[in-house]
Design a protein around this motif. Structure first.
Motif, short mmCIF file in Angstrom:
data_model
loop_
_atom_site.label_atom_id
_atom_site.label_comp_id
_atom_site.label_asym_id
_atom_site.label_seq_id
_atom_site.Cartn_x
_atom_site.Cartn_y
_atom_site.Cartn_z
N GLY A 46 0.78 -1.24 0.00
CA GLY A 46 0.00 0.00 0.00
C GLY A 46 0.81 1.28 0.00
O GLY A 46 0.22 2.36 -0.03
N ILE A 47 2.13 1.20 0.04
CA ILE A 47 2.97 2.39 0.07
C ILE A 47 3.76 2.49 -1.23
O ILE A 47 4.35 1.51 -1.69
CB ILE A 47 3.93 2.35 1.28
CG1 ILE A 47 3.13 2.33 2.59
CG2 ILE A 47 4.88 3.53 1.26
CD1 ILE A 47 3.98 2.21 3.83
N ASP A 48 3.76 3.68 -1.78
CA ASP A 48 4.47 3.91 -3.05
C ASP A 48 5.97 4.05 -2.76
O ASP A 48 6.42 5.03 -2.15
CB ASP A 48 3.95 5.17 -3.71
CG ASP A 48 4.54 5.40 -5.11
OD1 ASP A 48 5.47 4.63 -5.49
OD2 ASP A 48 4.10 6.33 -5.80
N ARG A 56 5.05 -0.33 -8.10
CA ARG A 56 3.89 0.03 -7.30
C ARG A 56 2.74 -0.94 -7.51
O ARG A 56 2.45 -1.37 -8.62
CB ARG A 56 3.42 1.44 -7.65
CG ARG A 56 2.29 1.93 -6.77
CD ARG A 56 1.90 3.36 -7.07
NE ARG A 56 0.85 3.84 -6.19
CZ ARG A 56 0.35 5.06 -6.24
NH1 ARG A 56 0.80 5.92 -7.14
NH2 ARG A 56 -0.61 5.42 -5.41
N TYR A 57 2.09 -1.30 -6.40
CA TYR A 57 0.84 -2.06 -6.43
C TYR A 57 -0.31 -1.09 -6.13
O TYR A 57 -0.11 -0.03 -5.52
CB TYR A 57 0.84 -3.16 -5.38
CG TYR A 57 1.76 -4.33 -5.66
CD1 TYR A 57 1.30 -5.46 -6.32
CD2 TYR A 57 3.09 -4.30 -5.26
CE1 TYR A 57 2.14 -6.54 -6.57
CE2 TYR A 57 3.95 -5.36 -5.51
CZ TYR A 57 3.46 -6.48 -6.17
OH TYR A 57 4.29 -7.55 -6.42
N ARG A 58 -1.49 -1.47 -6.51
CA ARG A 58 -2.69 -0.71 -6.13
C ARG A 58 -3.40 -1.50 -5.04
O ARG A 58 -3.78 -2.65 -5.23
CB ARG A 58 -3.61 -0.52 -7.34
CG ARG A 58 -3.07 0.44 -8.37
CD ARG A 58 -4.04 0.58 -9.52
NE ARG A 58 -5.37 1.00 -9.04
CZ ARG A 58 -6.49 0.87 -9.74
NH1 ARG A 58 -6.46 0.32 -10.96
NH2 ARG A 58 -7.64 1.28 -9.26
N LEU A 59 -3.57 -0.87 -3.89
CA LEU A 59 -4.13 -1.56 -2.72
C LEU A 59 -5.60 -1.24 -2.53
O LEU A 59 -6.00 -0.06 -2.59
CB LEU A 59 -3.35 -1.16 -1.47
CG LEU A 59 -3.84 -1.79 -0.16
CD1 LEU A 59 -3.50 -3.28 -0.13
CD2 LEU A 59 -3.21 -1.08 1.05
N LEU A 60 -6.40 -2.27 -2.30
CA LEU A 60 -7.81 -2.11 -1.93
C LEU A 60 -8.02 -2.79 -0.58
O LEU A 60 -7.84 -4.00 -0.45
CB LEU A 60 -8.72 -2.76 -2.98
CG LEU A 60 -8.61 -2.26 -4.42
CD1 LEU A 60 -9.53 -3.07 -5.33
CD2 LEU A 60 -8.95 -0.77 -4.50
#
Length: 411
Positions: A46-48, A56-60
């Motif tokens: 969740g942190i860039d 980078r991942y996209r966190l939900l």
């Protein structure tokens, strides 16, 4: 040590369907979940950290049930997304479950099954493995969880191949990890799988943790049996084995005392304890050797005989494989930590005295954390004080050189 399955290439190569995206990671939170385990995937995914070379991942963050969600210390959390957001994720992480005795919400289980059917990678950290098992996603698969809960997982879900020795198990599209710090190991493994060693190494440096740890959960295991075995007919056989560790006997002897074939005995024992009987017997003998090394002045040869090993060579081999040090080095490290002038508890039963050493309670007269810290210090090369301090946490996060019996090769 990790277990990477090579038996499920089709599962590992499955394509995502619908609107799922590989870079989207959904973390499924429940009320009552511990905040430490929950925070691990949030921090990793969740942190860039693109400035450090980490893609980078996209966190939900998704609530697995109606909020607000209560967590450690009475904190209340509100998840920004519900179960519907899982439909966009290429990876779904269940960091923990609040109780190994209660069933997860059926709506959450349905969402996990759907995600798996549509090609998503499903991850269970620590007790999150119980949620995956309840959803049927671990049936016929290898898996792990915290060593303390592994016997319960094996008994409640007999179709799951539970291995309490592993830090994490990668079975392609379904992954599980042991407790707390092992969740970091598995998350780093996921980054390594997705983006390579350099990205995982950069992330590990930012988190100030080893990029990968060798060894497994073996050095942290409490060798006592789960309470659930108390009412089982095998309990009498187990009690006899613990009382006669100083004698030389094998698993066939235990099977005969249980009036079972070796094969049936192996299956029943594993379902109750999560461990093969031979491995359990060896680790009980090693644990007894630990006690005698700590509480007596017996020579290593005498310790071997009093623990049922056929020779000192056998003791040394098993001791090193399980604890990463020789018996003599372990004794020296342990005694270096004892207060000045503190003598072994059974000096009157030391070398040269007749009669066997007194049998000790499974927990021993010395706290388990002292024994584990001494073993960790010798096995990892860490300072004794650092090992002792680390053991005061929930899981000592140290790098081990131990190579454990029966372990499968990792990455």
């Amino acid at each position: 040590m990790s277990h990477d399955s090579t038996a499920a290439p089709e599962a590992a190569a499955r394509k995502l369907s619908g609107r799922r995206r590989k870079e989207i990671v959904a973390v499924l939170l429940f009320s009552g979940g511990p905040i430490f385990e929950s925070s691990i995937p949030l921090s990793v995914f969740g942190i860039d950290r693109q400035d450090a070379g980490v893609p980078r991942y996209r966190l939900l963050v998704c609530g697995g049930e109606e909020g607000p969600l209560r967590t450690t210390g009475g904190l209340e959390l509100t998840a920004p997304h519900g179960l519907e957001a899982i439909s966009r994720a290429g990876t779904v992480v269940v960091p923990a479950w609040r109780s190994i005795t209660s069933p997860p919400p059926e709506e959450a289980l349905d969402a996990l099954r759907r995600a798996h059917e549509e090609g998503a990678r499903i991850v269970g950290l620590c007790t999150g493995a119980f949620v995956l098992a309840a959803a049927g996603l671990l049936d016929g698969r290898p898996a792990t969880t915290h060593w303390m809960y592994a016997p319960t997982l094996a008994k409640r879900y007999p179709s799951v191949h539970v291995d309490p020795r592993e830090l994490f198990v990668d079975d392609g599209d379904v992954l599980t990890s042991a407790g707390t710090a092992a969740g970091i190991d598995l998350c780093l493994h996921i980054v390594r799988t997705d983006h390579g060693n350099e990205a995982a190494g950069a992330l590990a440096r930012r988190l100030v943790v080893p990029p990968r740890r060798s060894g497994g959960q073996e050095r942290y295991l409490d060798r006592s049996l789960p309470e659930e075995i108390g009412a089982d007919p095998l309990a009498e056989v187990v009690a006899w084995a613990l009382e006669h560790l100083h004698e030389q006997f094998d698993v066939e002897t235990l099977a005969a005392r249980a009036y079972m074939s070796r094969r049936t005995f192996d299956r029943r024992f594993r379902s109750l304890t999560g461990s093969a009987p031979l491995q359990w017997l060896i680790t009980q003998r090693v644990l007894q050797a630990q006690r005698l090394l700590e509480t007596s002045d017996y020579s290593v040869d005498e310790v071997a005989g009093r623990c049922g090993f056929r020779s000192p060579v056998a003791l040394r081999g098993h001791f090193r494989r399980q604890l990463g040090s020789s018996p003599a080095a372990y004794r020296a490290a342990y005694r270096a930590r004892r207060p000045q002038g503190d003598k072994p508890a059974d000096m009157e039963g030391a070398a040269g005295s007749p009669g066997p050493a007194p049998m000790l309670h499974p927990e021993g007269p010395v706290p388990l954390q002292s024994r584990r810290a001494a073993a960790s210090a010798v096995g990892s090369g860490a300072s004794l004080s650092a090992a002792a301090a680390a053991e005061n946490g929930r899981e000592a996060y140290v790098t081990s050189r131990a190579s454990l019996p029966g372990q499968r090769s990792g990455t």
